[in-house]
Design a protein around this motif. Sequence first.
Motif, mmCIF file in Angstrom:
data_model
loop_
_atom_site.group_PDB
_atom_site.id
_atom_site.type_symbol
_atom_site.label_atom_id
_atom_site.label_comp_id
_atom_site.label_asym_id
_atom_site.label_seq_id
_atom_site.Cartn_x
_atom_site.Cartn_y
_atom_site.Cartn_z
ATOM 1 N N THR A 1 0.773 -1.176 -0.073
ATOM 2 C CA THR A 1 -0.154 -0.156 -0.061
ATOM 3 C C THR A 1 1.068 1.163 0.032
ATOM 4 O OG1 THR A 1 -1.692 -1.059 1.345
ATOM 5 C CG2 THR A 1 -1.988 1.142 1.157
ATOM 6 N N PRO A 2 0.754 1.963 -1.016
ATOM 7 C CA PRO A 2 1.439 3.440 -1.148
ATOM 8 C C PRO A 2 1.153 4.206 0.109
ATOM 9 C CG PRO A 2 0.400 2.889 -3.059
ATOM 10 C CD PRO A 2 -0.293 2.000 -2.336
ATOM 11 N N PHE A 3 2.034 5.139 0.484
ATOM 12 C CA PHE A 3 2.036 6.110 1.686
ATOM 13 C C PHE A 3 1.007 6.953 1.403
ATOM 14 C CE2 PHE A 3 6.410 4.927 2.919
ATOM 15 C CZ PHE A 3 6.146 4.547 4.017
ATOM 16 N N SER A 4 0.484 7.430 0.038
ATOM 17 C CA SER A 4 -0.506 8.339 -0.289
ATOM 18 C C SER A 4 -1.784 7.775 0.213
ATOM 19 C CB SER A 4 -0.451 8.593 -1.547
ATOM 20 O OG SER A 4 -0.529 7.448 -2.253
ATOM 21 N N LYS A 5 -1.893 6.366 -0.058
ATOM 22 C CA LYS A 5 -3.143 5.810 0.159
ATOM 23 C C LYS A 5 -3.396 5.400 2.000
ATOM 24 C CE LYS A 5 -6.176 1.764 -1.156
ATOM 25 N NZ LYS A 5 -5.947 0.468 -2.160
ATOM 26 N N GLU B 1 -2.281 7.639 3.942
ATOM 27 C CA GLU B 1 -2.411 8.934 4.546
ATOM 28 C C GLU B 1 -3.942 9.138 4.411
ATOM 29 O OE1 GLU B 1 0.163 11.371 2.416
ATOM 30 O OE2 GLU B 1 2.020 10.999 3.859
ATOM 31 N N ALA B 2 -4.470 8.667 3.265
ATOM 32 C CA ALA B 2 -5.979 8.791 3.216
ATOM 33 C C ALA B 2 -6.883 7.964 4.375
ATOM 34 C CB ALA B 2 -6.445 8.360 1.519
ATOM 35 N N LYS C 1 -6.736 10.092 7.402
ATOM 36 C CA LYS C 1 -7.825 10.753 7.430
ATOM 37 C C LYS C 1 -9.093 10.510 7.747
ATOM 38 C CE LYS C 1 -5.200 13.993 4.576
ATOM 39 N NZ LYS C 1 -5.318 14.734 3.138
ATOM 40 N N LYS D 1 -2.527 6.909 13.279
ATOM 41 C CA LYS D 1 -1.585 7.775 12.801
ATOM 42 C C LYS D 1 -0.449 7.581 13.154
ATOM 43 C CE LYS D 1 -0.894 12.758 12.793
ATOM 44 N NZ LYS D 1 -1.451 14.106 13.237
ATOM 45 N N LYS E 1 6.855 5.608 8.451
ATOM 46 C CA LYS E 1 7.879 6.325 7.604
ATOM 47 C C LYS E 1 9.047 6.536 8.271
ATOM 48 C CE LYS E 1 4.403 9.664 5.828
ATOM 49 N NZ LYS E 1 3.769 11.263 6.140
#
Length: 811
Positions: free
Chosen positions: A196-200, A202-203, A206, A212, A219
């Motif tokens: 799973t990419p970090f962008s997903k 982070e979504a 949210k 978190k 990271k």
Amino acid sequence: MKPANQFYELKPEDLRWRCPLEAIPFESTEECAACEDIIGQEKALKSLQAGLEIKSRGYNIFITGMVGTGRTTTIKKFLEKIRIGEKIPDDLLYVNNFKKPDEPLLLTLPAGKGRLLSEGMDKLIAMLKTNIPELLKSQYFQERKQAIIETQQRKQREILQKFEELVAAEGFTVIQVQMGIFTRPDLIPVVDGQPTPFSKIEALVKEEKFPKKKLEELKRKYDQLTDTLEKVIAELKEIDEETQALLKNQEIEACTPLIKGGLNDLRNKLPFPNVQNYLDEVEINLSRDIDLFKSTSKEEADRDGFDPFLPYRVNLLVDNSELKGAPVVMEISPTYTNLFGTIEYSYSRFGIGQTDFTKIKAGSFLKANGGYLVLNALDVLTEPGVWTTLKRTLRYQSFEIQNPISLFLVSTARMKPEPIKCNVKVILIGDDYLYNLLYFLDDDFKKIFKIKAEFDSEMDKNQKTITDYVRFIKKICDEDNLMPVDKEGIAAVVEFGVRQAGRQKKLSTRFHLIADVIREADYWARKSGKKFITREDVQKAIEERVERVNLIERKIQEMIEEGTILIDTEGQVVGQVNGLAVYDTGEFTFGKPTRITARTSMGRAGVINIEREADLSGRTHNKGVLILAGYLRGKYAQNKPFALSASIAFEQSYTGVDGDSASSTEVYAIISSLSRLPLRQDIAVTGSLNQKGEIQPIGGVNEKIEGFFDVCKAKGLTGTQGVIIPHQNVKNLMLKEEVVRAVAEGKFHIYPIKTIDEGLEILTGVKAGERLPDGTFEEGTVNYLVDKELERLAKAWQEFEAEAEEEKAES
């Protein structure tokens, strides 16, 4: 007047030397052997031998002499004889300087060894081009190569496996990320068993579907693992480099025996230190350049038109393998490039020049190294840059082939080949004028050309030289496939040689003229259907040679016959006499009479040379006029002032006069004008004089006599006509048969004289007159009349001056 009528004149046998047939020991040239020796140049040969045998620096040779005296032929034969016993010089080669490619190395090897090295290197490269690719494709080499690759790949896999295990334990996986045309490894977190990419993530944070803190932990781990990944990538790269090095070493290890084996063959054949050092460099660099022998390199080389093996070629600059002795080079076109060689360039369409050591080319100078180089001196001096370079090379005995000067093209490469030590004996062929010019104006010349060999244009006439002439005639007949020459024909050729020499006791050594007469006589003999060349054919050839080039003579003769040029051949005239002049057109010399006149009066001007006043008189003629003035003063002005103004002129002469052969003629004209005694116009005069009144010899006596004879014959021979010549010139007479016959028949006369007085008696018919004890001359003689006239002029001048002084005083 006291008459004078007893004059000594020459007999027909004095006018021409005839070759006695008994002096010719053969009936024809068929009976004699051809001449192989150098004729009539003993002193020149002695100088040549000394110059060629002295090997010290500066003993180069300058050959002087007239064209046709055999200078070039002689030096050719001389060198061919001397070179056989001399050492064959070394071969000269340029090879690549692997450390400094723009400074090629010079190799000197014994004759023939240079070709062995050059061909050996070519064979070596050809062998390696065939065998190395086969070796690299062999099963044994491929198996060893594959083993190295597998071993290295195993190391990389172990490192990657350990890293992947570490990554997996930390909740990450390794992926390949596309970056343009390249890919690089990267890390991505694994969530619920899925990358799973970090962008997903982070979504999801949210949406509060992922903690978190856990994202922050991921990271932090990512940064740590990324540092480890960079280290792994560097380690893998090192293994790749190690693999390439191992493969390269494997290739070198496999190919080195092949390279060493090929070079060992050359090492054994050429056991010279300079070659051994060069082959060691070749071995080292070939081992580094295995890639050159792979097929891909060969295909690229063929496509680009470039030889990738150029650094391993050999430039055999001078190959002496086929010489039998020292080299002899005769350079007929000594341009700078032909003489000293060059470094060639190849140019692109943009004008960029490129070169390499294989483009160094030798000139004649290097080809003659260790031997002899023959050059024409005038050609050497007129070619730009040649003389300066030749001098410098001979002085320092070291030569460096230069890059050509380019004004418009840009060069990206400059070569500086290693200088070559030179030992060349240079022979220059020129004339005396050129030799003297260089000797006095060029200080270096006398240091580097210490031997002068002078080729004479004539030789003594004796039995040996006449026999040599016969053998020379035989040689020309054999070389040009001419008919044989009979005894009379041989005699005619020998007589022609005497005529060319200009003295009855000499023979000409200008053999190119003799050879031409023989060739042309053969032509006329064949036209007449003869089997031998006879006297008539030789005389015909000589006459035809004259006819081809005597247009100017014919034109002058026509103008004399028409009366355009004023020449009298009969009667008597005061103050007028026929002088004799020689015209030289370069290829032909002939004589013709010219009218000389004198006018005298009271005055103080002395002898006025009208030609000089008109700027038509040469220095020698001016000197002759001054001498005759001195003669007149010395003879007639010892007891009285010389109150005379006398003008002399060559009538109808508009192109200049030089030489002093007319000085006696001018004296006769002045004396005639003073004595009022007319001079015979049927007599022509030549001869210079000194201040004592003695007649001196002149040149061109045959042409002068024949020129006046032709005029007299055209106007009609009267039986009284003739020529006065200096008595010293009798030995120079080789007159045409026509003139000799006219003298024998009493139709023409030739008077040799020693003094002016003898000539005066012939021209005036009056006794010249001796000086008496009281200082006067015999009455009724020429000198008496002249003396009285000069006395009258002196008194008249004194009276004139006295009257002028009285008038000046009264005023």
